[in-house]
Design a protein around this motif. Structure first.
Motif, PDB file in Angstrom:
ATOM      1  N   PRO A  45     -13.714  24.384  23.680  1.00  0.00           N
ATOM      2  CA  PRO A  45     -13.114  23.950  22.337  1.00  0.00           C
ATOM      3  C   PRO A  45     -11.383  24.384  22.509  1.00  0.00           C
ATOM      4  O   PRO A  45     -10.915  24.770  23.428  1.00  0.00           O
ATOM      5  N   PRO A  49      -9.705  24.308  14.977  1.00  0.00           N
ATOM      6  CA  PRO A  49     -10.577  23.589  14.368  1.00  0.00           C
ATOM      7  C   PRO A  49      -9.896  21.979  14.297  1.00  0.00           C
ATOM      8  O   PRO A  49      -8.552  22.240  13.615  1.00  0.00           O
ATOM      9  N   ALA A  70     -14.253  14.019  21.052  1.00  0.00           N
ATOM     10  CA  ALA A  70     -14.971  15.054  20.542  1.00  0.00           C
ATOM     11  C   ALA A  70     -13.935  16.039  19.802  1.00  0.00           C
ATOM     12  O   ALA A  70     -12.571  16.127  20.718  1.00  0.00           O
ATOM     13  N   LYS A  71     -14.302  16.912  19.041  1.00  0.00           N
ATOM     14  CA  LYS A  71     -13.162  17.725  18.230  1.00  0.00           C
ATOM     15  C   LYS A  71     -13.607  19.066  18.130  1.00  0.00           C
ATOM     16  O   LYS A  71     -15.090  19.376  18.438  1.00  0.00           O
ATOM     17  N   THR A  72     -12.789  19.936  18.025  1.00  0.00           N
ATOM     18  CA  THR A  72     -13.125  21.425  17.950  1.00  0.00           C
ATOM     19  C   THR A  72     -13.538  21.647  16.453  1.00  0.00           C
ATOM     20  O   THR A  72     -12.828  21.090  15.697  1.00  0.00           O
ATOM     21  N   GLY A  73     -14.531  22.628  16.433  1.00  0.00           N
ATOM     22  CA  GLY A  73     -15.162  22.827  14.956  1.00  0.00           C
ATOM     23  C   GLY A  73     -14.890  24.256  14.593  1.00  0.00           C
ATOM     24  O   GLY A  73     -14.755  25.060  15.657  1.00  0.00           O
ATOM     25  N   ALA A  77     -19.789  25.849  12.664  1.00  0.00           N
ATOM     26  CA  ALA A  77     -20.468  24.330  12.810  1.00  0.00           C
ATOM     27  C   ALA A  77     -21.183  24.155  13.730  1.00  0.00           C
ATOM     28  O   ALA A  77     -21.752  25.039  14.774  1.00  0.00           O
ATOM     29  N   ASN A  79     -23.196  22.383  16.815  1.00  0.00           N
ATOM     30  CA  ASN A  79     -22.914  22.121  18.109  1.00  0.00           C
ATOM     31  C   ASN A  79     -23.418  20.584  18.517  1.00  0.00           C
ATOM     32  O   ASN A  79     -24.655  20.826  19.150  1.00  0.00           O
ATOM     33  N   CYS A  81     -21.997  18.494  20.694  1.00  0.00           N
ATOM     34  CA  CYS A  81     -21.184  17.870  21.650  1.00  0.00           C
ATOM     35  C   CYS A  81     -21.800  17.385  22.868  1.00  0.00           C
ATOM     36  O   CYS A  81     -22.798  18.113  23.088  1.00  0.00           O
ATOM     37  N   THR A  97     -18.946  17.439  17.893  1.00  0.00           N
ATOM     38  CA  THR A  97     -18.217  18.768  17.684  1.00  0.00           C
ATOM     39  C   THR A  97     -18.707  19.850  18.472  1.00  0.00           C
ATOM     40  O   THR A  97     -19.906  20.203  18.640  1.00  0.00           O
ATOM     41  N   PRO A  99     -17.896  23.767  18.682  1.00  0.00           N
ATOM     42  CA  PRO A  99     -17.513  24.877  17.764  1.00  0.00           C
ATOM     43  C   PRO A  99     -16.719  26.018  18.477  1.00  0.00           C
ATOM     44  O   PRO A  99     -16.775  25.886  19.751  1.00  0.00           O
TER      45      PRO A  99
END
Length: 238
Positions: A45, A49, A70-73, A77, A79, A81, A97, A99
């Motif tokens: 990550p 977020p 992909a993004k950091t959650g 959140a 997972n 990804c 996503t 986390p």
């Protein structure tokens, strides 16, 4: 020059399903492989977020582009990804996503294993301050090439244990192509299959009742009888 021309067929076994080609169990079949035709993808990550995730490849290489979607959650959140490679393209795509506090490690097969091998060799030479003219390509070994080093495989008994227990498709596909050869002629599954069938007949198997279309058994058109399996095991025991 990455030369995988010893195997004249491939890159997949007959009847393999196209939607499996992003899975590490289904690398492309080639006579020249590094890391069994996969790259390790480590996804971590970002700091906060909403930040993009961080991606590293093992072995490190710029062989193919990595598209990070992909993004950091937040830590709570879900997972979802994931890493994938389109079956007919040569790039990795990171989606979903990840986390905070989570990581994703996945092996993903690449396209054109001989080119990956040539690329990694090129990178290693440059890193060792060796001047390299030209770029990494695939093709036939130049006639003026000189042997500088060689690397021998594991003894067959160790190779088989690595192949059978984890059910390694690539090792099985490679081995059936190498049956009964000293490695200096063009090889294919069809040639290996003929030699394989001759051996099975020597054990008393009725090969007319068998349908074998690849070296590892992934193809949906592989059919064998229980009697044939028992006869093979008995022949191996003897």
């Amino acid at each position: 020059v990455g030369d995988g021309g010893l195997f004249t067929d491939g890159p997949y076994g007959f009847g393999w399903e196209w939607d499996d080609f992003s899975d590490e169990e289904f690398p492309q079949i080639s006579a020249l492989e590094v890391n069994e035709g996969v790259l390790g993808v480590h996804v971590a990550p970002g700091k906060s977020p909403g930040d993009p995730v961080n991606v590293t490849l093992t072995p490190p290489t710029d062989y193919l582009p990595v598209i990070i979607a992909a993004k950091t959650g937040p830590r709570e959140a879900s997972n979802d990804c994931a890493v994938s490679r389109p079956w007919d393209k040569n790039y990795f795509r990171i989606t979903g996503t990840l986390p905070l506090g989570a990581v994703l490690d996945q092996n993903v097969p690449i396209k054109d294993p001989p080119l990956l091998a040539a690329t990694l060799l090129h990178q290693s030479l440059v890193k060792a301050s060796i001047t390299v003219t030209g770029r990494a390509v695939t093709g036939q070994t130049p006639a003026e090439a000189m042997l500088l080093a060689e690397h021998l495989s594991l003894p067959l008994a160790q190779y088989l244990s690595r192949m059978n227990k984890p059910s390694d498709n690539l090792l099985a596909e490679s081995l059936v192509r190498l049956i009964g050869t000293n490695g200096d002629t063009p090889l294919s599954y069809d040639i290996g299959h003929i030699r394989e069938t001759t051996f099975l007949r020597s054990l008393g198997l009725d090969t007319s009742a068998l349908g074998m279309v690849d070296g590892c058994g992934v193809g949906r058109r592989n059919f064998v009888t229980a009697r044939a399996v028992a006869a093979l095991l008995l022949g191996m025991h003897k």
